[in-house]
Motif scaffolding. Structure first.
Motif, PDB file in Angstrom:
ATOM      1  N   GLY A  10      30.868  61.760  43.579  1.00  0.00           N
ATOM      2  CA  GLY A  10      30.807  60.458  44.222  1.00  0.00           C
ATOM      3  C   GLY A  10      32.183  59.859  44.442  1.00  0.00           C
ATOM      4  O   GLY A  10      33.193  60.563  44.491  1.00  0.00           O
ATOM      5  N   ASP A  11      32.208  58.545  44.558  1.00  0.00           N
ATOM      6  CA  ASP A  11      33.432  57.821  44.900  1.00  0.00           C
ATOM      7  C   ASP A  11      33.881  57.025  43.667  1.00  0.00           C
ATOM      8  O   ASP A  11      33.123  56.195  43.156  1.00  0.00           O
ATOM      9  N   HIS A  12      35.064  57.340  43.167  1.00  0.00           N
ATOM     10  CA  HIS A  12      35.573  56.689  41.958  1.00  0.00           C
ATOM     11  C   HIS A  12      36.933  56.061  42.241  1.00  0.00           C
ATOM     12  O   HIS A  12      37.761  56.655  42.947  1.00  0.00           O
ATOM     13  N   ILE A  13      37.168  54.929  41.646  1.00  0.00           N
ATOM     14  CA  ILE A  13      38.522  54.372  41.595  1.00  0.00           C
ATOM     15  C   ILE A  13      38.979  54.466  40.147  1.00  0.00           C
ATOM     16  O   ILE A  13      38.399  53.828  39.252  1.00  0.00           O
ATOM     17  N   LEU A  14      39.971  55.331  39.927  1.00  0.00           N
ATOM     18  CA  LEU A  14      40.563  55.471  38.592  1.00  0.00           C
ATOM     19  C   LEU A  14      41.605  54.358  38.505  1.00  0.00           C
ATOM     20  O   LEU A  14      42.687  54.444  39.075  1.00  0.00           O
ATOM     21  N   VAL A  15      41.223  53.309  37.809  1.00  0.00           N
ATOM     22  CA  VAL A  15      41.943  52.037  37.859  1.00  0.00           C
ATOM     23  C   VAL A  15      43.245  52.106  37.050  1.00  0.00           C
ATOM     24  O   VAL A  15      44.231  51.457  37.388  1.00  0.00           O
ATOM     25  N   GLY A  16      43.249  52.929  35.985  1.00  0.00           N
ATOM     26  CA  GLY A  16      44.393  52.901  35.069  1.00  0.00           C
ATOM     27  C   GLY A  16      44.482  51.547  34.396  1.00  0.00           C
ATOM     28  O   GLY A  16      43.484  50.809  34.270  1.00  0.00           O
ATOM     29  N   ASP A  17      45.674  51.195  33.963  1.00  0.00           N
ATOM     30  CA  ASP A  17      45.835  49.960  33.195  1.00  0.00           C
ATOM     31  C   ASP A  17      45.979  48.718  34.075  1.00  0.00           C
ATOM     32  O   ASP A  17      46.315  47.644  33.578  1.00  0.00           O
ATOM     33  N   LEU A  40      44.237  43.685  41.080  1.00  0.00           N
ATOM     34  CA  LEU A  40      42.823  43.864  40.745  1.00  0.00           C
ATOM     35  C   LEU A  40      41.941  43.434  41.916  1.00  0.00           C
ATOM     36  O   LEU A  40      40.961  44.111  42.254  1.00  0.00           O
ATOM     37  N   GLU A  41      42.311  42.335  42.562  1.00  0.00           N
ATOM     38  CA  GLU A  41      41.542  41.908  43.747  1.00  0.00           C
ATOM     39  C   GLU A  41      41.558  42.985  44.821  1.00  0.00           C
ATOM     40  O   GLU A  41      40.533  43.274  45.442  1.00  0.00           O
ATOM     41  N   SER A  42      42.714  43.595  45.051  1.00  0.00           N
ATOM     42  CA  SER A  42      42.754  44.587  46.129  1.00  0.00           C
ATOM     43  C   SER A  42      41.993  45.848  45.740  1.00  0.00           C
ATOM     44  O   SER A  42      41.364  46.475  46.596  1.00  0.00           O
ATOM     45  N   LEU A  43      41.978  46.208  44.451  1.00  0.00           N
ATOM     46  CA  LEU A  43      41.163  47.361  44.036  1.00  0.00           C
ATOM     47  C   LEU A  43      39.673  47.049  44.185  1.00  0.00           C
ATOM     48  O   LEU A  43      38.896  47.881  44.669  1.00  0.00           O
ATOM     49  N   LEU A  44      39.274  45.851  43.780  1.00  0.00           N
ATOM     50  CA  LEU A  44      37.857  45.480  43.894  1.00  0.00           C
ATOM     51  C   LEU A  44      37.415  45.468  45.353  1.00  0.00           C
ATOM     52  O   LEU A  44      36.289  45.839  45.683  1.00  0.00           O
ATOM     53  N   ALA A  45      38.345  45.074  46.231  1.00  0.00           N
ATOM     54  CA  ALA A  45      38.010  45.006  47.655  1.00  0.00           C
ATOM     55  C   ALA A  45      37.833  46.390  48.275  1.00  0.00           C
ATOM     56  O   ALA A  45      37.233  46.519  49.341  1.00  0.00           O
TER      57      ALA A  45
END
Ligand SMILES: [Zn+2]
Length: 252
Positions: free
Chosen positions: A186-193, A219-224
């Motif tokens: 699937g589709d994952h965002i490995l966010v790191g710290d 964090l906002e841009s990752l969530l988006a």
């Protein structure tokens, strides 16, 4: 074609709850790294703790302990042993994408001598700049080991096919990055710290030394970037590595 994505846990980090944005007095959190098997080679996202930290008398650990930080690492949890368990030869790892240069993310590099490091330019430069490296705790002894280095500025498509894309997420450290992975799972965002655990998405309890304004923006841009089915894999989230791991730990 396609890409397989695995998670590995390389020991535990122990600190005050406050330092991790948690309520308990003391907490222990997992130290994950990730294995991407792509037709063009194996890449890791981060590489855990240095194997030398299996010894509790390792010198940096001795320096961290009076500051309330410690780790536990067993020989079976080192990057080398985790890769062997997946039938991956550490000498054949082609890329290590580093979220950032902290010892619990870059620590395994000594065990991956043939890899090309993929790092944001501003993170790498901070690592060699005395004031910034001191302030952010970027220790050259764990990352300045003579690897080939690919410095990137902002987004970077690792294999050129959209399967793994570096996404800048500055703030935890000057050049922190995350990794978006499209795999068989699937589709994952490995966010790191950029976000230690799911609770921080709401609380925004970021670590004291980091740049909070930048962390909020990142964090906002990752969530988006999320699609409805996208899974966010956080930097040190105990709930994601308990009974039901967020990613496969072994071949099925
Ligand atoms: Zn970390």
């Amino acid at each position: 074609m396609g890409l397989n994505l695995f998670g590995c846990v390389c020991g535990q980090f122990h600190s005050s709850g406050e330092g991790m944005g948690m309520d308990a007095e003391r907490v222990s959190v997992p130290i994950p790294f990730y294995v991407l098997e792509h037709p063009d080679g194996v890449a890791l996202f981060d590489c855990g703790l240095p194997a030398a930290m299996c010894d509790p008398e390792e010198s940096y650990l001795r320096a961290l302990r009076p500051l309330g930080m410690d780790v536990s690492l067993t020989p079976a949890e080192t990057v080398t042993q985790r890769l062997h368990a997946l039938d991956v030869d550490p000498l054949r790892v082609r890329y290590v994408v580093l979220s950032h240069l902290h010892f619990d993310h870059a620590g395994g590099l000594r065990e991956l001598p043939n890899a090309t490091l993929v790092v944001q330019r501003r993170e790498w430069e901070a690592g060699f700049e005395p004031a910034l490296s001191q302030r952010y705790g970027l220790r050259k002894r764990y990352f300045d080991l003579g690897h080939e280095v690919r410095l990137v500025d902002g987004e970077h498509d690792l294999f050129g096919d959209g399967a793994a894309v570096c996404v800048p997420s500055f703030g935890h450290t000057p050049g922190h990055q995350s990794l978006r992975v499209r795999s068989a799972a699937g589709d994952h965002i490995l966010v790191g710290d950029a976000c230690y655990h799911a609770g921080v998405v709401e609380s925004r309890r970021f670590p004291a030394i980091s740049d909070h304004a930048a962390m909020n923006r990142s964090l906002e841009s990752l969530l988006a970037l999320r699609a409805p089915e996208t899974v966010m894999v956080f930097g040190h989230d105990p709930d994601q590595w308990g009974e039901r791991p967020v990613l496969p730990l072994a071949r099925s």
